[in-house]
Write a protein that holds these residues in place. Structure first.
Motif, mmCIF file in Angstrom:
data_model
loop_
_atom_site.group_PDB
_atom_site.id
_atom_site.type_symbol
_atom_site.label_atom_id
_atom_site.label_comp_id
_atom_site.label_asym_id
_atom_site.label_seq_id
_atom_site.Cartn_x
_atom_site.Cartn_y
_atom_site.Cartn_z
ATOM 1 N N UNK A 125 0.838 -1.192 0.000
ATOM 2 C CA UNK A 125 0.000 0.000 0.000
ATOM 3 C C UNK A 125 0.880 1.251 0.000
ATOM 4 N N UNK A 126 0.567 2.277 -0.835
ATOM 5 C CA UNK A 126 1.394 3.486 -0.839
ATOM 6 C C UNK A 126 1.287 4.262 0.470
ATOM 7 N N UNK A 127 2.339 5.000 0.798
ATOM 8 C CA UNK A 127 2.373 5.776 2.039
ATOM 9 C C UNK A 127 2.893 7.188 1.747
ATOM 10 N N UNK A 128 2.681 8.088 2.708
ATOM 11 C CA UNK A 128 3.275 9.421 2.659
ATOM 12 C C UNK A 128 3.581 9.842 4.087
ATOM 13 N N UNK A 129 4.388 10.873 4.231
ATOM 14 C CA UNK A 129 4.777 11.353 5.559
ATOM 15 C C UNK A 129 3.987 12.597 5.927
ATOM 16 N N UNK A 130 3.497 12.638 7.169
ATOM 17 C CA UNK A 130 2.809 13.818 7.688
ATOM 18 C C UNK A 130 3.169 13.964 9.157
ATOM 19 N N UNK A 131 3.707 15.105 9.534
ATOM 20 C CA UNK A 131 4.111 15.325 10.940
ATOM 21 C C UNK A 131 5.059 14.237 11.435
ATOM 22 N N UNK A 132 5.874 13.696 10.547
ATOM 23 C CA UNK A 132 6.790 12.633 10.933
ATOM 24 C C UNK A 132 6.152 11.261 11.026
ATOM 25 N N UNK A 133 4.868 11.153 10.725
ATOM 26 C CA UNK A 133 4.161 9.866 10.778
ATOM 27 C C UNK A 133 4.002 9.323 9.362
ATOM 28 N N UNK A 134 4.153 8.018 9.222
ATOM 29 C CA UNK A 134 3.926 7.352 7.938
ATOM 30 C C UNK A 134 2.471 6.905 7.875
ATOM 31 N N UNK A 135 1.752 7.413 6.875
ATOM 32 C CA UNK A 135 0.321 7.131 6.755
ATOM 33 C C UNK A 135 0.028 6.419 5.441
ATOM 34 N N UNK A 136 -0.896 5.472 5.494
ATOM 35 C CA UNK A 136 -1.290 4.674 4.331
ATOM 36 C C UNK A 136 -2.433 5.322 3.574
ATOM 37 N N UNK A 137 -2.446 5.110 2.268
ATOM 38 C CA UNK A 137 -3.589 5.537 1.474
ATOM 39 C C UNK A 137 -3.731 4.607 0.273
ATOM 40 N N UNK A 138 -4.879 4.683 -0.390
ATOM 41 C CA UNK A 138 -5.096 3.930 -1.631
ATOM 42 C C UNK A 138 -5.916 4.785 -2.583
ATOM 43 N N UNK A 139 -5.746 4.529 -3.870
ATOM 44 C CA UNK A 139 -6.460 5.286 -4.901
ATOM 45 C C UNK A 139 -7.141 4.308 -5.850
ATOM 46 N N UNK A 140 -8.368 4.641 -6.241
ATOM 47 C CA UNK A 140 -9.091 3.838 -7.225
ATOM 48 C C UNK A 140 -9.829 4.778 -8.177
ATOM 49 N N UNK A 141 -9.824 4.447 -9.458
ATOM 50 C CA UNK A 141 -10.613 5.188 -10.422
ATOM 51 C C UNK A 141 -9.954 6.464 -10.917
ATOM 52 N N UNK A 142 -10.650 7.124 -11.830
ATOM 53 C CA UNK A 142 -10.175 8.380 -12.415
ATOM 54 C C UNK A 142 -11.324 9.373 -12.436
ATOM 55 N N UNK A 143 -10.949 10.665 -12.434
ATOM 56 C CA UNK A 143 -11.967 11.710 -12.436
ATOM 57 C C UNK A 143 -11.720 12.668 -11.287
ATOM 58 N N UNK A 144 -12.690 13.544 -10.983
ATOM 59 C CA UNK A 144 -12.540 14.450 -9.843
ATOM 60 C C UNK A 144 -12.292 13.655 -8.560
ATOM 61 N N UNK A 145 -11.427 14.194 -7.704
ATOM 62 C CA UNK A 145 -11.000 13.458 -6.508
ATOM 63 C C UNK A 145 -12.013 13.571 -5.370
ATOM 64 N N UNK A 146 -12.297 12.426 -4.751
ATOM 65 C CA UNK A 146 -13.086 12.372 -3.517
ATOM 66 C C UNK A 146 -12.202 11.715 -2.457
ATOM 67 N N UNK A 147 -11.808 12.500 -1.460
ATOM 68 C CA UNK A 147 -10.975 11.982 -0.372
ATOM 69 C C UNK A 147 -11.888 11.462 0.729
ATOM 70 N N UNK A 148 -11.765 10.167 1.034
ATOM 71 C CA UNK A 148 -12.657 9.486 1.984
ATOM 72 C C UNK A 148 -11.932 9.323 3.326
ATOM 73 N N UNK A 149 -12.490 9.920 4.378
ATOM 74 C CA UNK A 149 -11.855 9.908 5.705
ATOM 75 C C UNK A 149 -12.723 9.088 6.661
ATOM 76 N N UNK A 150 -12.157 8.010 7.157
ATOM 77 C CA UNK A 150 -12.933 7.024 7.917
ATOM 78 C C UNK A 150 -13.184 7.436 9.368
ATOM 79 N N UNK A 151 -14.029 6.655 10.015
ATOM 80 C CA UNK A 151 -14.410 6.910 11.394
ATOM 81 C C UNK A 151 -13.487 6.250 12.406
#
Length: 256
Positions: A1-27
């Motif tokens: 799974x791809x990751x990025x750094x934020x505030x020194x923390x490594x966070x996971x994300x995933x991407x599916x599809x093409x078109x305008x972006x919808x960022x989904x933030x879980x509970x």
């Protein structure tokens, strides 16, 4: 799974599809996969012509899990979301949040309005302003040695969910201490982007959607029929209302 750094923390994300972006933030106690992939939201968004991006919040899923409550203020978690957009080179996205994720989405729209096309606040009504009354019971339930003796219904529900998702319960307890910070009513009034407030008819945790929608300058309320807090997430009516709202506020080529 791809990751990025934020505030020194490594966070996971995933991407599916093409078109305008919808960022989904879980509970709370969930993950990008559990909250959005497993219940069919990502599939629905991709089918509607959107690029669905799921993020594992700090303390959750495959992301780093600090045990310090100071790491989990909603403003910090909103900055993680902005950091992911930066990492992906996305200037502006729709934000779809559920429960804690909706709180993060609201803080993001308030502080980083230029990055947000619109927001869908699922499982979060007037308690965005009023706060969460049983947070301390949930923390006690997460820290309890076992389910035995846990009588508080919400605490039991979240403990079972945390065990089911194989979560780091100490990280979740730290998260619950600070992530539930309420938003000032005056700040809610300053969220200028279009907003859909969608809450289950039987949801006792979120607070009513209508008064929150009335506070939001471009707010509209949707009641998810016959659903409680845990079961509204992947509801067909919620998805249909969400996609229709996106079609009006962030159209794809199919809508234009």
């Amino acid at each position: 799974m791809p990751t990025f750094l934020s505030d020194g923390l490594t966070l996971n994300y995933e991407i599916a599809g093409e078109g305008p972006a919808v960022l989904c933030i879980h509970g709370f106690a969930s993950s990008g996969k559990v909250n959005w992939v497993d219940v069919g939201w990502v599939e629905t968004l991709v089918a509607a012509g959107y690029c669905a991006i799921t993020l594992d919040n700090r303390g959750h899923g495959g992301s780093d899990k600090p045990h310090d409550p100071e790491c989990y203020h909603p403003q910090d978690m909103a900055r993680d979301a902005v950091g992911l957009l930066d990492h992906l080179g996305i200037e502006k996205a729709a934000i779809l949040g559920y429960s804690m994720g909706a709180r993060i989405a609201a803080f993001m729209a308030f502080a980083h309005e230029e990055r947000v096309a619109c927001i869908i606040l699922g499982g979060m009504g007037m308690n965005l302003v009023n706060g969460l009354s049983d947070g301390n019971d949930i923390i006690a339930g997460l820290r309890a040695p076992s389910l035995e003796g846990l009588t508080h219904p919400t605490a039991r529900q979240f403990r079972i969910f945390a065990d089911h998702t194989k979560s780091d319960r100490e990280a979740l307890a730290a998260c619950m201490e600070t992530s539930r910070a309420p938003m000032a009513r005056a700040d809610v009034r300053r969220i200028a982007v279009p907003a859909l407030v969608a809450v289950g008819e039987a949801d006792t945790m979120a607070g009513a959607p209508e008064p929150l929608a009335e506070l939001l300058p471009q707010g509209e309320a949707f009641v998810i029929p016959k659903r409680d807090h845990m079961r509204a997430t992947g509801d067909k009516a919620f998805k249909a209302a969400g996609v229709a709202f996106l079609g009006r506020t962030l159209p794809t080529n199919r809508h234009s």
